[in-house]
Write an enzyme that holds these catalytic residues in place. Structure first.
Site, mmCIF file in Angstrom:
data_model
loop_
_atom_site.group_PDB
_atom_site.id
_atom_site.type_symbol
_atom_site.label_atom_id
_atom_site.label_comp_id
_atom_site.label_asym_id
_atom_site.label_seq_id
_atom_site.Cartn_x
_atom_site.Cartn_y
_atom_site.Cartn_z
ATOM 1 N N ASN A 4 0.858 -1.183 0.000
ATOM 2 C CA ASN A 4 0.000 0.000 0.000
ATOM 3 C C ASN A 4 0.898 1.237 0.000
ATOM 4 O O ASN A 4 1.523 1.561 1.011
ATOM 5 C CB ASN A 4 -0.900 -0.023 1.240
ATOM 6 C CG ASN A 4 -1.794 1.207 1.323
ATOM 7 O OD1 ASN A 4 -1.964 1.939 0.352
ATOM 8 N ND2 ASN A 4 -2.372 1.439 2.493
ATOM 9 N N TRP A 5 0.940 1.916 -1.134
ATOM 10 C CA TRP A 5 1.866 3.039 -1.271
ATOM 11 C C TRP A 5 1.366 4.322 -0.618
ATOM 12 O O TRP A 5 2.114 5.277 -0.495
ATOM 13 C CB TRP A 5 2.140 3.303 -2.756
ATOM 14 C CG TRP A 5 2.897 2.221 -3.448
ATOM 15 C CD1 TRP A 5 3.327 1.039 -2.921
ATOM 16 C CD2 TRP A 5 3.309 2.222 -4.813
ATOM 17 N NE1 TRP A 5 3.980 0.299 -3.865
ATOM 18 C CE2 TRP A 5 3.986 0.993 -5.054
ATOM 19 C CE3 TRP A 5 3.177 3.117 -5.872
ATOM 20 C CZ2 TRP A 5 4.527 0.666 -6.294
ATOM 21 C CZ3 TRP A 5 3.704 2.796 -7.106
ATOM 22 C CH2 TRP A 5 4.384 1.582 -7.311
ATOM 23 N N LYS A 6 0.091 4.365 -0.258
ATOM 24 C CA LYS A 6 -0.506 5.551 0.360
ATOM 25 C C LYS A 6 -0.233 6.778 -0.535
ATOM 26 O O LYS A 6 -0.294 6.661 -1.755
ATOM 27 C CB LYS A 6 -0.004 5.704 1.790
ATOM 28 C CG LYS A 6 -0.220 4.426 2.612
ATOM 29 C CD LYS A 6 0.103 4.574 4.060
ATOM 30 C CE LYS A 6 -0.128 3.251 4.788
ATOM 31 N NZ LYS A 6 0.092 3.364 6.247
ATOM 32 N N HIS B 167 -9.277 0.865 5.507
ATOM 33 C CA HIS B 167 -7.992 1.120 6.149
ATOM 34 C C HIS B 167 -8.179 2.080 7.314
ATOM 35 O O HIS B 167 -8.999 3.004 7.256
ATOM 36 C CB HIS B 167 -6.997 1.687 5.142
ATOM 37 C CG HIS B 167 -5.577 1.663 5.623
ATOM 38 N ND1 HIS B 167 -5.088 2.606 6.498
ATOM 39 C CD2 HIS B 167 -4.557 0.807 5.365
ATOM 40 C CE1 HIS B 167 -3.810 2.331 6.755
ATOM 41 N NE2 HIS B 167 -3.474 1.253 6.083
ATOM 42 N N GLU C 23 -6.558 4.514 8.341
ATOM 43 C CA GLU C 23 -6.376 5.930 8.017
ATOM 44 C C GLU C 23 -7.622 6.513 7.369
ATOM 45 O O GLU C 23 -7.949 7.684 7.579
ATOM 46 C CB GLU C 23 -5.153 6.090 7.115
ATOM 47 C CG GLU C 23 -3.857 5.805 7.865
ATOM 48 C CD GLU C 23 -2.681 5.494 6.966
ATOM 49 O OE1 GLU C 23 -1.598 5.212 7.517
ATOM 50 O OE2 GLU C 23 -2.839 5.499 5.718
ATOM 51 N N GLU D 77 -4.734 -5.134 10.808
ATOM 52 C CA GLU D 77 -3.715 -4.118 11.049
ATOM 53 C C GLU D 77 -3.970 -3.450 12.397
ATOM 54 O O GLU D 77 -4.828 -2.576 12.512
ATOM 55 C CB GLU D 77 -3.751 -3.046 9.949
ATOM 56 C CG GLU D 77 -3.390 -3.554 8.570
ATOM 57 C CD GLU D 77 -3.108 -2.411 7.613
ATOM 58 O OE1 GLU D 77 -2.034 -2.419 7.009
ATOM 59 O OE2 GLU D 77 -3.942 -1.510 7.498
ATOM 60 N N GLY E 294 2.899 2.424 10.889
ATOM 61 C CA GLY E 294 3.758 3.583 10.724
ATOM 62 C C GLY E 294 4.424 4.054 12.001
ATOM 63 O O GLY E 294 5.010 5.134 12.036
ATOM 64 N N SER F 239 3.927 -2.263 10.256
ATOM 65 C CA SER F 239 5.390 -2.180 10.377
ATOM 66 C C SER F 239 6.084 -3.505 10.071
ATOM 67 O O SER F 239 7.039 -3.902 10.755
ATOM 68 C CB SER F 239 5.791 -1.668 11.770
ATOM 69 O OG SER F 239 5.304 -0.357 11.981
ATOM 70 N N GLY G 174 3.249 -1.319 4.287
ATOM 71 C CA GLY G 174 3.254 0.124 4.086
ATOM 72 C C GLY G 174 4.619 0.618 3.659
ATOM 73 O O GLY G 174 5.034 0.467 2.513
ATOM 74 N N GLY G 175 5.356 1.212 4.612
ATOM 75 C CA GLY G 175 6.622 1.865 4.282
ATOM 76 C C GLY G 175 7.621 0.983 3.582
ATOM 77 O O GLY G 175 8.323 1.429 2.658
#
Length: 249
Positions: free
Chosen positions: A9-11, A94, A96, A166, A172, A212, A233-234
């Site tokens: 997921n590149w956000k 999600h 967010e 999640e 994050g 993470s 994610g990251g």
């Protein structure tokens, strides 16, 4: 057996040139794997991403979509718009989206239904806040999110459902649920599905862990029997890190 899936997921990251560069490198380095590899760029890069990954084993997903087919919803994207450019997978729910954009269980039911009407695959996100876990209420919170968002569906639609657990406190933050905590919750999720839909269906639903995940911890997390992959994610933003996580599955 559930399908193994690694989804990135590149956000809100990567311009069009950066997207093209990443995918070119990923395609050239992608190892042989039986896992499904998914990338979720921003809306403006979806069409190019689907073109670049055509005839590869990489699936392109959207990060969100609106529940309506069309209408006066400025800034929104519908299921028909996504499928028209070759995107047949979408991430919904999600944390967010729930936290920053006020998405409710009612919104998500409508979005899930729209996706099912267009034969899309949904990666449906659920997870507790740190306060929920500290109060030992995390199992209830996750179960309610799962039931409220998905349990209106007829059994036949579950072939298009992927669940992503999640824990919000691990997204994050650098904090990660231990492999044992991940397994405990994934087993709980599978058990909740089994109670309503039967053990045969439950054992075939892919349940991903997100929060993470890094090359350093991926193999331990993925080694647990009810963890079928990850929503990353990251670490999905760097090709070598993403490939290391794919190799870990």
């Amino acid at each position: 057996m559930p399908k193994k899936i690694i989804a990135g997921n590149w956000k809100m990251h990567k311009t069009a040139p950066q997207t093209a560069k990443f995918l070119d490198e990923l395609i050239s380095k992608l190892p042989f794997t039986e896992a499904q590899v998914v990338v979720a760029p921003s809306f403006v890069n979806l069409a190019e991403a689907t073109a670049l990954t055509k005839n590869t084993k990489i699936t392109v997903a959207a990060q969100n979509m609106h529940q309506a087919e069309a209408g006066a919803y400025t800034g929104e994207i519908s299921a028909p718009m996504l499928t028209a450019v070759g995107v047949n997978t979408v991430i919904l729910g999600h944390s967010e989206r729930r936290q920053y954009f006020g998405e409710t269980d009612g919104n998500l039911v409508a979005k899930v239904d729209s996706a099912m009407n267009h034969d899309m695959t949904v990666i449906f996100c659920i997870g507790e806040q740190l306060a929920d876990r500290n109060k030992n209420n995390h199992f209830n919170v996750v179960e309610y999110q799962l039931r409220d968002g998905l349990f209106h569906l007829d059994k036949k639609f579950w072939k298009n459902i992927v669940v992503a657990y999640e824990p919000v406190w691990a997204i994050g933050t650098g904090e990660t649920a231990t492999p044992e905590q991940a397994q405990e919750m994934h087993a709980h999720i599978r058990g909740v599905i089994a109670k309503s839909y039967g053990a045969d269906l439950a054992k075939n639903v892919s349940i991903l862990y997100g929060g993470s995940v890094k090359p350093e911890n991926a193999q331990l997390i993925f080694s647990k029997p009810d963890v079928d992959g990850g929503l990353i994610g990251g670490a999905a933003l760097q090709v070598d890190d993403f490939i290391a996580i794919i190799n870990a599955i």
